[in-house]
Design a protein around this motif. Structure first.
Motif, PDB file in Angstrom:
ATOM      1  N   CYS A  18     109.625  73.322  85.109  1.00 44.03           N
ATOM      2  CA  CYS A  18     109.073  74.387  85.942  1.00 44.03           C
ATOM      3  C   CYS A  18     109.085  73.947  87.400  1.00 44.03           C
ATOM      4  O   CYS A  18     108.685  72.824  87.701  1.00 44.03           O
ATOM      5  CB  CYS A  18     107.643  74.701  85.524  1.00 44.03           C
ATOM      6  N   ASN A  68     107.120  74.925  89.635  1.00 40.69           N
ATOM      7  CA  ASN A  68     105.757  74.941  90.189  1.00 40.69           C
ATOM      8  C   ASN A  68     104.809  73.974  89.513  1.00 40.69           C
ATOM      9  O   ASN A  68     103.694  73.777  89.995  1.00 40.69           O
ATOM     10  CB  ASN A  68     105.132  76.336  90.062  1.00 40.69           C
ATOM     11  N   CYS A  69     105.179  73.453  88.352  1.00 40.47           N
ATOM     12  CA  CYS A  69     104.236  72.663  87.559  1.00 40.47           C
ATOM     13  C   CYS A  69     104.933  71.424  87.010  1.00 40.47           C
ATOM     14  O   CYS A  69     106.158  71.409  86.861  1.00 40.47           O
ATOM     15  CB  CYS A  69     103.708  73.471  86.369  1.00 40.47           C
ATOM     16  N   CYS A  93     107.329  79.016  81.693  1.00 39.48           N
ATOM     17  CA  CYS A  93     106.309  77.981  81.908  1.00 39.48           C
ATOM     18  C   CYS A  93     104.990  78.491  81.343  1.00 39.48           C
ATOM     19  O   CYS A  93     104.518  79.555  81.739  1.00 39.48           O
ATOM     20  CB  CYS A  93     106.147  77.662  83.391  1.00 39.48           C
ATOM     21  N   CYS A 134     102.092  78.521  84.479  1.00 35.59           N
ATOM     22  CA  CYS A 134     102.020  79.427  85.621  1.00 35.59           C
ATOM     23  C   CYS A 134     102.738  80.736  85.349  1.00 35.59           C
ATOM     24  O   CYS A 134     102.679  81.655  86.148  1.00 35.59           O
ATOM     25  CB  CYS A 134     102.603  78.768  86.865  1.00 35.59           C
TER      26      CYS A 134
HETATM   27 ZN    ZN Z   1     104.713  76.453  85.935  1.00 29.68          ZN
END
Ligand code: ZN
Ligand code: ADP
Length: 748
Positions: A466, A468-469, A484, A487
């Motif tokens: 991911c 973002n994560c 994901c 998020c």
């Molecule tokens: Zn994520």
């Protein structure tokens, strides 16, 4: 600043007294309540009243709050714009809000906002425009010979308005089967008139406590008597209703609900994931002949408004809800029940971090009412409180009727040979085959959504992560996307590897329920299978329908994640197979073992709930692990004792206090900088240990870089006071934010 109401202009010079100002708590992240001015000649609204006030450019609704006024000069205070007609928040709830805020170290306004989830409920119900037949209309209708002015459609409308209760233009037109223009034409002709009628509050059904429940077994009756006595004598008291799955805990606490209703009290029942609790609702309806009022995140705005009002004015007698129902304004609360009290979903992890079961005990103590904590696998916190004598334990050791507890056995996966991409061991396959041959049902449990938890490129080793994560993307084959689970980020599964551009090289690693259902379809082609997983079901109704179909034996094999573990009662289900029992044991969570035990025990408890005996097969690579041994040996209490001994030795909850301080920033540098500053300011207090900062287990979450400090303290320490003093010394700049989680559960 300029929008002070005209009627208050020019009065600023009048002398002020203490009664001329009140504290108002706004549902915002402010450190405290603010002072507002009461206009001369008006009486100060009582604490608990909802008022409209100005804050900067905004008009906001807040609550008159108890507390010391500010030092602010009287002439600088803004006036209260309006006192709303809604019933005031009960004093006990205001007190509760203050206590929750102090305990969780949250701004009190943020806790208040949980008690104000429906602003519409605070405003008077809006009157409706309805139409009625006029005198001229009555005359026209009666004309003989029939008036030529009246087309058949117009005549039907007039007849309807003569015979039925008043309704809006649209409702009237619909009832008669004409267009709205016909009704408007009658209004223009003066034969029908529109007027305002008071809003009708929706009818709330009253549960009937007089209908008899089932005849209780001697053990159930004894337990029920204990609960009922507590409701009769009222006053704060905590009872733990500890009974094996299928022992009739629900029937037993229904008796306590009936007593509370008989005494004219309101009841709050907390359920985990209420949206999935259709079977519970159905049972309640059968027992009490009415629906309880529901309160959870899946209800719409209108239902939320109506529910809030009905609780506040006492029309709602029984509310069943998720953790947020704890903040409803019951004026006559008489009993709280927390079902599945060990359930993780009672812990709220964002915004105000609170444990709803613990806060339910607090609310019961402030409201001076009894509370019942219900579980087949009580949390260690609750077990310890019971052994300390703070909670009373009521025990149901046996299943109801002829049902017996299922036999549990372990499958040592180190010894099983499985083809690649296969996840069901030969003994489990044999057991499913046998179950299907005898015309019974099987449940295969795998607590992992999607098709595969990791996708990688066979050619270059690229893994899909991911952006973002700190997490892998999970393939979901139904939707053809990589998702994901933290998020919600998702992309289509690409036709080739984005790294090396090779085509056809992406391989799924490990099983998710979707992949498992493929294997089941291949191995048992004749079986009717269904997949129960939150993201494949469009909503609570679909989940309920699926559970019903399973209960009616329209499926042979059910495959599911943890949503199958809770509450379901499938009479023909005799086999539960746990596909990967070790899943929850990884990671640094101090409750991992306890939680795995609870979840697997719960899911195993779905087997053999009626006459036919059930069995549970558990696939594990760690058959010696205490959790697996406890499950196989049915030795819950011994497991809990060992778990308690370990936690005590390690100074972990519930034998010590703990808090997580999570610092997050838009980039790693600012998060690190702030976390180090926080650590430098850490207090040097006896019996308090500060660990970290360290990257949080999910170091990057939703694009934010996270660092965590853990604070461990002996039970004698006032942890909140220590934290408050500490945090007051630190200021964070820019994008940096701090989240305090008292008694953290999941260490994400
Ligand atoms: Zn994520
Ligand atoms: P638990 O909540 O402990 O899992 P339940 O209350 O769901 O147990 O009871 C399990 C099943 O047994 C349910 O179908 C319930 O209706 C039935 N049952 C329990 N007690 C009785 C009773 N006294 N008479 C008839 N049926 C009962």
């Amino acid at each position: 600043m300029a929008d002070r109401p005209a009627n208050c202009g020019g009065l600023a010079e009048a002398p002020f007294e203490a009664r001329d100002r009140v504290r108002v708590l706004l549902p915002l992240p402010l450190p405290a309540a603010l002072d507002y001015r009461v206009s001369p000649g008006e009486t100060a609204p009582e604490p608990g009243r909802f008022v409209r006030v100005t804050l900067g450019p905004r008009q906001l609704i807040g609550v008159v709050w108890q507390g010391e006024p500010d030092e602010l000069a009287a002439e600088r205070l803004k006036p209260i714009t309006e006192v709303l007609p809604a019933p005031p928040l009960p004093a006990e709830l205001c007190h509760f809000i203050d206590r929750v805020a102090a305990y969780t170290l949250s701004p009190p306004g943020m806790v208040l906002s949980m008690a104000m989830r429906s602003e519409a409920a605070l405003l008077p119900p809006t009157p409706r425009r309805v139409c009625a037949i006029t005198a001229a209309g009555t005359v026209a209708l009666a004309e003989s010979p029939p008036s030529k002015r009246l087309t058949p459609g117009r005549r039907r409308v007039l007849e309807a308005l003569r015979d039925r209760p008043a309704a809006s233009i649209a409702e009237t037109a619909r009832a008669v089967g004409v267009g709205a223009a016909v009704v408007r034409g009658l209004i223009a002709a003066g034969l029908v008139a529109e007027h305002l009628a008071p809003a009708v509050l929706p009818r709330i059904e009253h549960p009937d406590w007089k209908t008899a429940g089932p005849v209780l077994s001697p053990a159930q009756a004894k337990a029920a008597r204990r609960l009922v006595e507590r409701v009769e004598t009222s006053g704060f008291h905590v009872t733990v209703l500890d009974g094996v799955t299928g022992s009739g805990k629900t029937e037993t606490y229904f008796a306590a609900i009936a007593m509370a209703l008989a005494r004219g009290k309101q009841v709050l029942v907390l359920l985990p994931e209420i949206a999935l609790s259709a079977q519970w609702l159905e049972r309640f309806r059968r027992r009490f002949g009415a629906n309880p009022v529901e309160w959870h995140s899946d209800i719409g705005q209108t239902q939320r408004r109506d529910a809030w009002r009905a609780v506040a004015d006492g029309r709602a007698r029984v509310v069943v809800g998720a953790r947020s129902a704890l903040f409803l304004p019951f004026p006559e609360l008489g009993l709280i029940v927390v079902d599945e009290e060990h359930d993780l979903s009672y812990k709220q992890e964002d915004g105000v971090c609170y444990q709803a079961r613990d806060m339910a005990v607090l609310r019961a103590s402030l409201a001076e009412v009894p509370i019942v904590l219900v579980s087949a696998t009580p949390s260690l916190e609750t077990v310890v409180n019971a052994s300390r004598g703070r909670y009373e334990r009521v025990h149901l050791p046996e299943r109801h009727g002829v049902a017996t507890l299922p036999a549990v056995s372990l499958i040592d996966m180190r010894k099983e040979r499985l083809a690649p991409g296969r996840f069901l061991s030969p003994p489990l396959v044999a057991a499913v085959t046998e179950t299907l041959e005898t015309g019974e049902q099987a449940l295969l449990f795998l607590n992992r959504r999607g098709y595969a938890p990791l996708t990688l490129c066979r050619a270059c080793g690229h893994r899909f992560q991911c952006p973002n994560c700190t997490a892998w993307l999970v393939e979901h084959r139904f939707t053809g996307r990589l998702l994901c689970h933290h998020c919600g980020y998702s992309v289509n599964v690409p036709p080739f590897c984005p790294e090396c551009l090779a085509a056809g090289t992406l391989v799924p690693c490990g099983p998710g329920v979707e992949r498992l259902s493929e294997e089941v379809a291949e191995r048992f082609p004749a079986a009717r299978t269904a997949l129960m997983v939150s993201d494949a079901l469009p909503g609570p109704r679909a989940a309920a329908e699926l559970a019903e179909a399973m209960a009616e034996h329209r499926y042979d094999v059910l495959i599911g994640t943890q949503i199958v573990a809770k509450g379901h009662h499938f009479p023909m289900l005799t086999l539960v197979g746990v596909v990967d029992a070790d899943l929850g044991l990884g990671g640094g969570d101090l409750r991992a073992a306890e939680r795995t035990f609870q979840l697997l025990h719960q899911v195993g408890g779905r087997a053999g709930r009626v006459e036919r005996p059930g069995r549970v097969l558990i696939q594990t690579y760690m058959p010696e692990h205490p959790v697996m041994q406890a499950l196989a040996g049915g030795e819950r209490d011994r497991f809990l004792e060992a778990e308690a001994a370990q936690r005590r030795a390690a100074h972990l909850p519930p034998f010590a206090r703990m808090a997580a301080l999570i610092v997050s920033g838009n980039d790693a540098e600012s998060a690190d900088f702030a976390a180090r500053a926080l650590a430098r300011a850490a207090p040097h207090v006896p019996d308090v240990t500060v660990l970290g900062p360290a990257p949080a287990p999910l170091a990057i979450l939703r694009g934010r870089h996270r660092r965590r400090l853990l604070v461990q303290a002996e039970r004698s320490v006032n942890l909140q006071a220590v934290l408050r003093e500490w945090l007051a010394k630190v200021r964070f700049a820019g994008s940096v934010r701090l989240q305090v989680d008292i008694d953290p559960y999941s260490f994400l």
